[in-house]
Design a protein around this motif. Structure first.
Motif, short mmCIF file in Angstrom:
data_model
loop_
_atom_site.label_atom_id
_atom_site.label_comp_id
_atom_site.label_asym_id
_atom_site.label_seq_id
_atom_site.Cartn_x
_atom_site.Cartn_y
_atom_site.Cartn_z
N GLY A 229 0.78 -1.23 0.00
CA GLY A 229 0.00 0.00 0.00
C GLY A 229 0.82 1.28 0.00
O GLY A 229 0.30 2.34 0.26
N LEU A 230 2.11 1.15 -0.30
CA LEU A 230 2.94 2.35 -0.33
C LEU A 230 3.58 2.46 -1.70
O LEU A 230 3.78 1.45 -2.37
CB LEU A 230 4.04 2.26 0.72
CG LEU A 230 3.63 2.32 2.18
CD1 LEU A 230 4.82 1.98 3.06
CD2 LEU A 230 3.10 3.69 2.53
N ARG A 259 -3.78 8.08 3.24
CA ARG A 259 -3.69 6.67 3.55
C ARG A 259 -2.22 6.24 3.60
O ARG A 259 -1.78 5.57 4.52
CB ARG A 259 -4.44 5.93 2.45
CG ARG A 259 -4.39 4.45 2.51
CD ARG A 259 -5.38 3.95 1.47
NE ARG A 259 -5.39 2.52 1.37
CZ ARG A 259 -4.65 1.84 0.52
NH1 ARG A 259 -3.82 2.47 -0.28
NH2 ARG A 259 -4.73 0.52 0.49
N GLU A 260 -1.46 6.65 2.59
CA GLU A 260 -0.04 6.32 2.57
C GLU A 260 0.69 6.89 3.78
O GLU A 260 1.54 6.25 4.37
CB GLU A 260 0.61 6.88 1.30
CG GLU A 260 0.58 5.94 0.13
CD GLU A 260 1.30 6.53 -1.06
OE1 GLU A 260 2.50 6.31 -1.18
OE2 GLU A 260 0.65 7.24 -1.84
N LYS A 312 -4.92 -3.26 3.36
CA LYS A 312 -6.20 -3.90 3.04
C LYS A 312 -7.33 -3.30 3.88
O LYS A 312 -8.47 -3.17 3.43
CB LYS A 312 -6.12 -5.41 3.32
CG LYS A 312 -5.30 -6.16 2.29
CD LYS A 312 -6.14 -6.54 1.07
CE LYS A 312 -5.29 -7.00 -0.08
NZ LYS A 312 -4.58 -5.93 -0.79
N ILE A 313 -7.00 -2.96 5.13
CA ILE A 313 -8.04 -2.44 6.04
C ILE A 313 -8.35 -0.98 5.76
O ILE A 313 -9.50 -0.57 5.70
CB ILE A 313 -7.58 -2.58 7.52
CG1 ILE A 313 -7.44 -4.06 7.87
CG2 ILE A 313 -8.59 -1.91 8.45
CD1 ILE A 313 -6.82 -4.27 9.24
N LEU A 314 -7.30 -0.17 5.60
CA LEU A 314 -7.52 1.26 5.43
C LEU A 314 -8.11 1.55 4.06
O LEU A 314 -7.59 1.09 3.05
CB LEU A 314 -6.20 2.02 5.59
CG LEU A 314 -5.60 2.01 6.99
CD1 LEU A 314 -4.22 2.62 6.96
CD2 LEU A 314 -6.48 2.76 7.96
N PRO A 315 -9.20 2.29 4.03
CA PRO A 315 -9.84 2.57 2.75
C PRO A 315 -9.03 3.56 1.92
O PRO A 315 -8.23 4.32 2.46
CB PRO A 315 -11.17 3.21 3.16
CG PRO A 315 -10.88 3.82 4.49
CD PRO A 315 -9.86 2.96 5.15
N GLU A 446 1.53 15.25 13.49
CA GLU A 446 1.30 14.98 12.07
C GLU A 446 -0.04 14.25 11.81
O GLU A 446 -0.66 14.47 10.80
CB GLU A 446 2.44 14.14 11.49
CG GLU A 446 3.79 14.83 11.51
CD GLU A 446 3.86 15.98 10.51
OE1 GLU A 446 3.40 15.80 9.38
OE2 GLU A 446 4.36 17.05 10.89
N ARG A 447 -0.40 13.34 12.71
CA ARG A 447 -1.57 12.50 12.43
C ARG A 447 -2.74 12.75 13.38
O ARG A 447 -3.79 12.15 13.23
CB ARG A 447 -1.20 11.00 12.51
CG ARG A 447 -0.15 10.48 11.57
CD ARG A 447 -0.64 10.42 10.15
NE ARG A 447 -0.24 11.60 9.42
CZ ARG A 447 0.96 11.78 8.88
NH1 ARG A 447 1.88 10.87 8.97
NH2 ARG A 447 1.25 12.88 8.24
N GLY A 448 -2.54 13.56 14.41
CA GLY A 448 -3.61 13.85 15.35
C GLY A 448 -3.60 12.90 16.55
O GLY A 448 -3.00 11.83 16.50
N TRP A 449 -4.29 13.33 17.60
CA TRP A 449 -4.33 12.61 18.86
C TRP A 449 -4.77 11.16 18.73
O TRP A 449 -4.13 10.24 19.22
CB TRP A 449 -5.32 13.29 19.81
CG TRP A 449 -4.64 14.20 20.78
CD1 TRP A 449 -4.61 15.57 20.71
CD2 TRP A 449 -3.86 13.84 21.91
NE1 TRP A 449 -3.87 16.06 21.74
CE2 TRP A 449 -3.41 15.02 22.50
CE3 TRP A 449 -3.52 12.61 22.50
CZ2 TRP A 449 -2.62 15.03 23.64
CZ3 TRP A 449 -2.74 12.63 23.64
CH2 TRP A 449 -2.29 13.83 24.19
#
Lengths: 481, 204
Positions: A229-230, A259-260, A312-315, A446-449
């Protein structure tokens, strides 16, 4: 700028119409704002909605009319027009003569990207750059020299002697020179263990990055990375993560999709050891090559597995890959040193206070009994993965920093408390174990709490589960390393 | 402090701008020294063309320089002196066009939109002018005060590429400078053009 005439086509007249309706000040020309609107730039659309609310619906009407008039996307048509203008200028101002000897670089470049020759080259770079230079030289020779030759021989006895004279209270003295004292542990870890490892790593890394090898590595590994996925683009934060995961997490900004970025952040927090940790682990597993291979194998497996599952899990759609490939260059020595110097300095300023603070925390913890309580709590999962109780302290260190935890293992190994199997299990679990405080804070930034806490909880459970499985596998198959 | 001093300079009608060596430009500079304070210069361009190197040359500061795209993800700010006056130089993350694709490109564009730079240095790789020039055109079209910096000229020359700077300037109607920022070549000329640009821009 010169007047431009668009009058004879829909696009041109749409430009004119839109420019007339834009009233507010945007910092750039109305033509440009119009162009961005026509190309469907969401950010600019909301900006116009905010700044020109009266005309907004009319503007969007004009935009949509222009869009519907063409088969191709307007961004494509505008880009083609723009390229045409550029080519016109280039024809007038540029000439090609015969080139002088650059083709051998092209050849080397091709050899690096072709999987047949590229993978052996990658392994050579890893072996000599990381294993030999950082592992053997930095974590072996240099650490030995500074730790045994300087600290244990001269500094520690001297410091202990001085402190006995100036501080008569045993309790206060232990803050500086006790088992976990600021000087005997904090400063020693920073100067004797981490400093040589990080410095050698940053030198190796600076040479690799300045030569232009990284983007070629990205192209080489792109296919494998796509499976998890990257895109190959993510190679750079990953390799950078081998230097410092905190820095690398920041660099995930270069990845195009959310997502990446999330997958990369998870992998960095879980399965990419930083240089200090890597160095200490290499020196821990020195003289145990099978153990080292098991460690490499398990970490790689976890990396690929978690990447694959999360993709696979992350949309979201799969990544696309494009990257500028810069020319190969001979690294400039001055730049390599300047870069190493600034990085080591930055690193030191960041870690030294943390190391000292940890000593203070442990000291307070010991006085109040919290330290013993926490180590006791940690001994449960520690026993569960088959490690001696003393390892709990190293994992407690690991909460603060990855390298600090690995340093804790280093002391336990020196005391001869590990069997071969236990050492490998400890190394694997600690490599996967929590990101350090700085990386955790970067994850939040960067990604939040929610994502940051979620990642940490996942990593905490996952690392111990893998440790348990590896230990189980060792016992079931009767493997002794 | 700096802002305050400038304000005082504006309010005193007879005192020429103290930091300005050319007395006749004093009045214009006073006018231009707006309440926002220090004037800004933005360095923009595609990834890996030597923006950070150029930034380092101009400011004497150190921004990390690497031979791979996307090293600069944070915005670096430094200072430089032009015509005896201090300017802020902003090193931006790489961007390919005014239409941002990634987060860093968005950051870079917002600097152009919001910080009102007095000069925009568009640094390009002279070897790949075909791919880079459309962005230059976009920047000029946007009404931004562009100076085009043809960097990595040494490698372009080795490839046999010859660029006629005069013709380029004539076509684009903006200043064009050739540099090799890794070796500091052409930086003095760039600085000269920047000083000239600032003067003509402020005094009309």
């Amino acid at each position: 700028m010169s007047e431009q005439k668009y009058a004879d086509d829909v696009l041109g007249s749409s430009f004119k119409k839109i420019e007339l309706m834009l009233q507010a000040d945007y910092g750039i020309s109305k033509h440009s704002i119009g162009s961005l609107l026509l190309q469907g730039d969401d950010e600019i659309i909301s900006l116009v909605k905010l700044k020109d609310p009266e005309n907004f619906s009319k503007i969007m009407e004009a935009v949509n009319f222009a869009k519907s008039s063409y088969n191709d996307p307007l961004s494509y048509i505008i880009a083609i027009q723009n390229q045409g203008k550029a080519n016109y200028i280039i024809e007038r101002a540029m000439e090609y003569g015969p080139s002088k000897g650059i083709s051998y670089r092209e050849k080397i470049s091709k050899v690096m990207i072709d999987p047949l020759t590229g993978i052996p080259i990658m392994l050579l770079v890893l072996y000599y750059g990381i294993y030999k230079f950082v592992g053997d030289f930095g974590a072996g020779v240099l650490v030995n020299f500074i730790e045994n030759g300087i600290f244990i021989k001269y500094i520690n006895p001297l410091v202990i002697k001085i402190f006995i004279k100036i501080i008569p209270w045993e309790v206060l003295r232990s803050l500086f020179t006790g088992e976990y004292g600021i000087i005997t542990l904090g400063v020693r870890y920073a100067v004797a263990l981490i400093f040589p490892i990080v410095t050698t790593f940053f030198i190796a890394f600076a040479v690799i990055e300045d030569s232009g090898y990284l983007p070629r590595l990205a192209l080489l590994i792109d296919r494998l990375f796509k499976k998890i996925g990257l895109s190959g683009r993510a190679v750079i934060p990953m390799v950078l993560g081998l230097g410092c995961d905190t820095m690398a997490t920041m660099v995930t900004r270069t990845l195009p999709t959310k997502r990446e970025r999330l997958i990369a952040t998870i992998l960095l927090a879980l399965a990419v050891p930083c240089s200090a940790q890597l160095g200490v682990i290499l020196s821990l597993l020195e003289g145990n090559p099978k153990g080292l291979w098991v460690w490499v194998g398990v970490i790689t497996l976890v990396f690929v597995f978690v990447g694959f599952v999360s993709s696979k899990i992350l949309p979201g759609e799969g990544p696309s890959f494009y990257m500028e490939v810069p020319p190969l260059r001979l690294p400039k020595l001055s730049n390599v040193f300047l870069k190493t110097w600034t990085r080591v300095k930055w690193y030191f300023i960041e870690i030294l206070p943390v190391f000292i603070l940890v000593s203070v925390f442990i000291w307070i913890g010991q006085l109040t009994g919290i330290f013993n309580f926490l180590t006791m709590l940690l001994t449960y999962p520690i026993r569960w993965i088959g490690l001696p109780d003393k390892t709990a302290v190293a994992f407690l260190f690991g909460f603060f920093r990855r390298d600090y935890g690995a340093g804790g293992l280093y002391d336990i190994k020196k005391a001869g408390l590990f069997t071969g199997n236990q050492l490998v299990v400890a190394c694997i679990t600690l490599t996967l174990f929590l990101p350090c405080v700085a990386q955790f804070l970067m994850n939040i930034k960067e990604r939040g709490w929610r994502a940051a806490v979620g990642i940490s909880v996942f990593v905490l459970f996952f690392s111990f589960s893998v440790g348990y499985l590896v230990n189980l596998a060792f016992n079931t198959f009767g493997i002794n390393l | 402090m700096n802002i305050l001093e400038k304000l005082i300079n504006i309010l005193k009608p007879d005192k020429a701008c103290s930091s300005c060596p050319q007395a006749k430009f004093g009045a214009c500079q006073k006018l231009a020294a707006s309440l926002e304070g220090i004037k800004k210069i933005a360095v923009v361009g595609s990834p890996n063309v030597g923006k950070s190197m150029t930034f380092n040359c101009l400011t004497g500061a150190y921004a990390n320089v690497s031979n791979y795209p996307g090293t600069t993800v944070e915005v670096f700010r430094g200072k430089t002196i032009l015509n005896g006056e201090e300017f802020e130089i902003i090193d931006t993350p790489g961007m390919y066009s005014l239409m941002p694709i990634s987060e860093e490109e968005r950051v870079a564009r917002n600097i152009l939109l919001n910080e009102k730079p007095i000069i925009v240095l568009h640094v390009v790789d002279a070897k790949n002018l075909e791919r880079m020039l459309p962005f230059t055109l976009q920047l000029i079209e946007a009404g931004l005060p562009v100076i085009l910096v043809l960097n990595i000229m040494d490698e372009a020359e080795r490839l046999g590429i010859k660029i006629n700077i005069e013709a380029m300037q004539h076509e684009l109607k903006v200043p064009v400078v050739a540099t090799v920022s890794a070796r500091g070549e052409g930086i003095d000329i760039l600085k000269g053009k920047m000083e000239e640009y600032v003067r003509t821009k402020i005094c009309g």
